[in-house]
Write an enzyme that holds these catalytic residues in place. Structure first.
Site, PDB file in Angstrom:
ATOM      1  N   GLY A 149       0.862  -1.186   0.000  1.00  0.00           N
ATOM      2  CA  GLY A 149       0.000   0.000   0.000  1.00  0.00           C
ATOM      3  C   GLY A 149       0.895   1.231   0.000  1.00  0.00           C
ATOM      4  O   GLY A 149       2.063   1.166  -0.380  1.00  0.00           O
ATOM      5  N   ILE A 151       2.410   2.980   2.360  1.00  0.00           N
ATOM      6  CA  ILE A 151       3.647   2.957   3.153  1.00  0.00           C
ATOM      7  C   ILE A 151       4.603   1.892   2.611  1.00  0.00           C
ATOM      8  O   ILE A 151       5.805   2.139   2.468  1.00  0.00           O
ATOM      9  CB  ILE A 151       3.332   2.736   4.649  1.00  0.00           C
ATOM     10  N   ARG A 232       1.187  -3.279  12.359  1.00  0.00           N
ATOM     11  CA  ARG A 232       0.392  -3.582  13.547  1.00  0.00           C
ATOM     12  C   ARG A 232       0.978  -4.820  14.220  1.00  0.00           C
ATOM     13  O   ARG A 232       1.322  -5.808  13.555  1.00  0.00           O
ATOM     14  CB  ARG A 232      -1.068  -3.839  13.176  1.00  0.00           C
ATOM     15  N   GLU A 261      -0.114  -4.276  22.615  1.00  0.00           N
ATOM     16  CA  GLU A 261       0.331  -2.924  22.896  1.00  0.00           C
ATOM     17  C   GLU A 261      -0.469  -2.308  24.048  1.00  0.00           C
ATOM     18  O   GLU A 261      -1.685  -2.507  24.075  1.00  0.00           O
ATOM     19  CB  GLU A 261       0.138  -2.091  21.607  1.00  0.00           C
ATOM     20  N   HIS A 279       5.829   2.756  19.103  1.00  0.00           N
ATOM     21  CA  HIS A 279       4.820   3.124  18.100  1.00  0.00           C
ATOM     22  C   HIS A 279       4.945   4.606  17.701  1.00  0.00           C
ATOM     23  O   HIS A 279       4.021   5.400  17.911  1.00  0.00           O
ATOM     24  CB  HIS A 279       3.400   2.815  18.602  1.00  0.00           C
ATOM     25  N   ILE A 280       6.080   4.937  17.104  1.00  0.00           N
ATOM     26  CA  ILE A 280       6.336   6.340  16.740  1.00  0.00           C
ATOM     27  C   ILE A 280       6.485   6.527  15.225  1.00  0.00           C
ATOM     28  O   ILE A 280       7.084   7.508  14.776  1.00  0.00           O
ATOM     29  CB  ILE A 280       7.584   6.893  17.469  1.00  0.00           C
TER      30      ILE A 280
HETATM   31  C1  DGY Z   1      -1.521   4.669  11.957  1.00  0.00           C
HETATM   32  O1  DGY Z   1      -1.833   5.783  11.539  1.00  0.00           O
HETATM   33  O2  DGY Z   1      -2.195   3.670  11.750  1.00  0.00           O
HETATM   34  C2  DGY Z   1      -0.244   4.611  12.699  1.00  0.00           C
HETATM   35  O3  DGY Z   1      -0.035   3.409  13.304  1.00  0.00           O
HETATM   36  C3  DGY Z   1      -0.218   5.759  13.681  1.00  0.00           C
HETATM   37  O4  DGY Z   1       1.052   6.202  13.756  1.00  0.00           O
END
Ligand code: DGY
Length: 318
Positions: A149, A151, A232, A261, A279-280
């Site tokens: 996708g 990212i 995730r 998490e 998670h940054i």
């Molecule tokens: C998202 O937008 O899904 C990310 O995990 C948040 O940083």
């Protein structure tokens, strides 16, 4: 109902058009949110907030949930659809920063960046040695991206700068032109796992891909390979990952997200060849302002202008 104090001035814009309640401390549980949400027409939620059937049932007036994340696995989209509630998210604005963080993890795990830093801070460095923190050359290695996708594609696009060859897997192959632009090729999942030196996860979480990397699929990975996860946590069985790393079958892992998490599996914490981040992926000031702006704009579009926002995922009918 806005569940977080977000960066930027979007809240002010929303306040000019709507009556707003800000719960800056967030909401702990779905039960707590269910007790609060009645009477609200819009909800701004975070990815940490479960918005399930129970919330939708309690929120008869709800028209829109604007989720401040690109991932929407915290929301029961089926329940939203059944009740005609629009759900929006924050695609595009966080793509580059999240892809950068995936590469930060790739570099950190390959080159001992974090363990080297820890040695310096403990003042234990006693001079250059030929076998000290010897990492792995990225140049000439192969990266396998699962989920191409926005990212995933941005991660693939950065690979040539490091001399890294890539393959990707997802159910639907990208157009040939896009593959050409990214310098990559689709390959079956088993082939990707068996041949990649680094496997980076960029799939959105759903019922089918929970534990995509489990004891069996990790056993099929190339010995010594690295796992990177900025998507995730539940895509990986963390106990199985800890075992694959402990046994030496896998060479390292870089994680920004966790199965349960905010907790991380205790066996991962004790391993040297793991880099753990909280998670940054989207955590730059610019991106967090843009994410907030998306949410506030979508709430205004829906509630003040009476139009369905372009970022709507579900609830566009009914
Ligand atoms: C998202 O937008 O899904 C990310 O995990 C948040 O940083």
């Amino acid at each position: 109902l806005v569940l977080a104090d977000l960066p930027g001035d979007g809240l002010e814009r929303l306040r000019q058009r709507c009556e707003v309640t800000l719960r800056s401390a967030g909401v702990a549980s779905e039960a707590e949110l269910s007790a609060l949400v009645a009477g609200y027409h819009g909800l701004l939620s975070l990815l940490t907030q479960r918005v399930g059937e129970r919330v939708f049932a309690a929120a008869e007036d709800l028209e829109i949930v604007a989720n401040c994340a690109v991932g929407v696995d915290n929301i029961d989209l089926g329940a939203a659809e059944r009740r005609g509630v629009v759900v929006t998210h924050t695609p595009d604005v966080l793509t580059d920063d999240t892809a950068d963080l995936a590469w930060a993890l790739i570099l950190a795990v390959s080159r001992g960046v974090v363990s080297g830093d820890a040695i310096m801070r403990r003042q234990e460095y006693d001079g250059w040695q030929p076998r000290f923190i010897v990492g792995r050359s990225l140049t000439g290695s192969r990266l396998g991206v699962i989920g191409a996708g926005r990212i995933g594609r941005a991660v693939l696009a950065r690979a040539p700068a490091f001399g890294v060859e890539t393959r990707y897997y997802q159910r639907h192959r990208l157009p040939i032109d896009t593959e050409g632009e990214l310098g990559t090729e689709w390959c079956p999942l088993d082939e990707l796992l068996a041949t990649a030196d680094i496997v980076s996860l960029h799939a959105s979480l759903n019922d089918e891909n929970r534990y995509l990397l489990n004891a069996e699929t990790m056993a099929a990975m190339k010995p010594g390979s690295l796992v990177i996860n900025t998507a995730r946590g539940p895509l990986i069985d963390e106990a199985a990952l800890a075992e694959a790393l402990r046994s030496g079958h896998l060479g390292g892992a870089g994680l920004d997200v966790y199965e349960n998490e905010p907790r991380v599996h205790p066996r991962l914490v004790g391993l040297e060849n793991v880099v753990l981040l909280p998670h940054i992926g989207s955590a730059t000031w610019e991106t967090r302002v843009r994410m907030a702006d998306c949410c506030f704009a979508d709430l205004i579009t829906m509630l003040a202008d009476g139009r369905v926002p372009a970022r709507a995922l579900v609830g566009t009918v009914g």
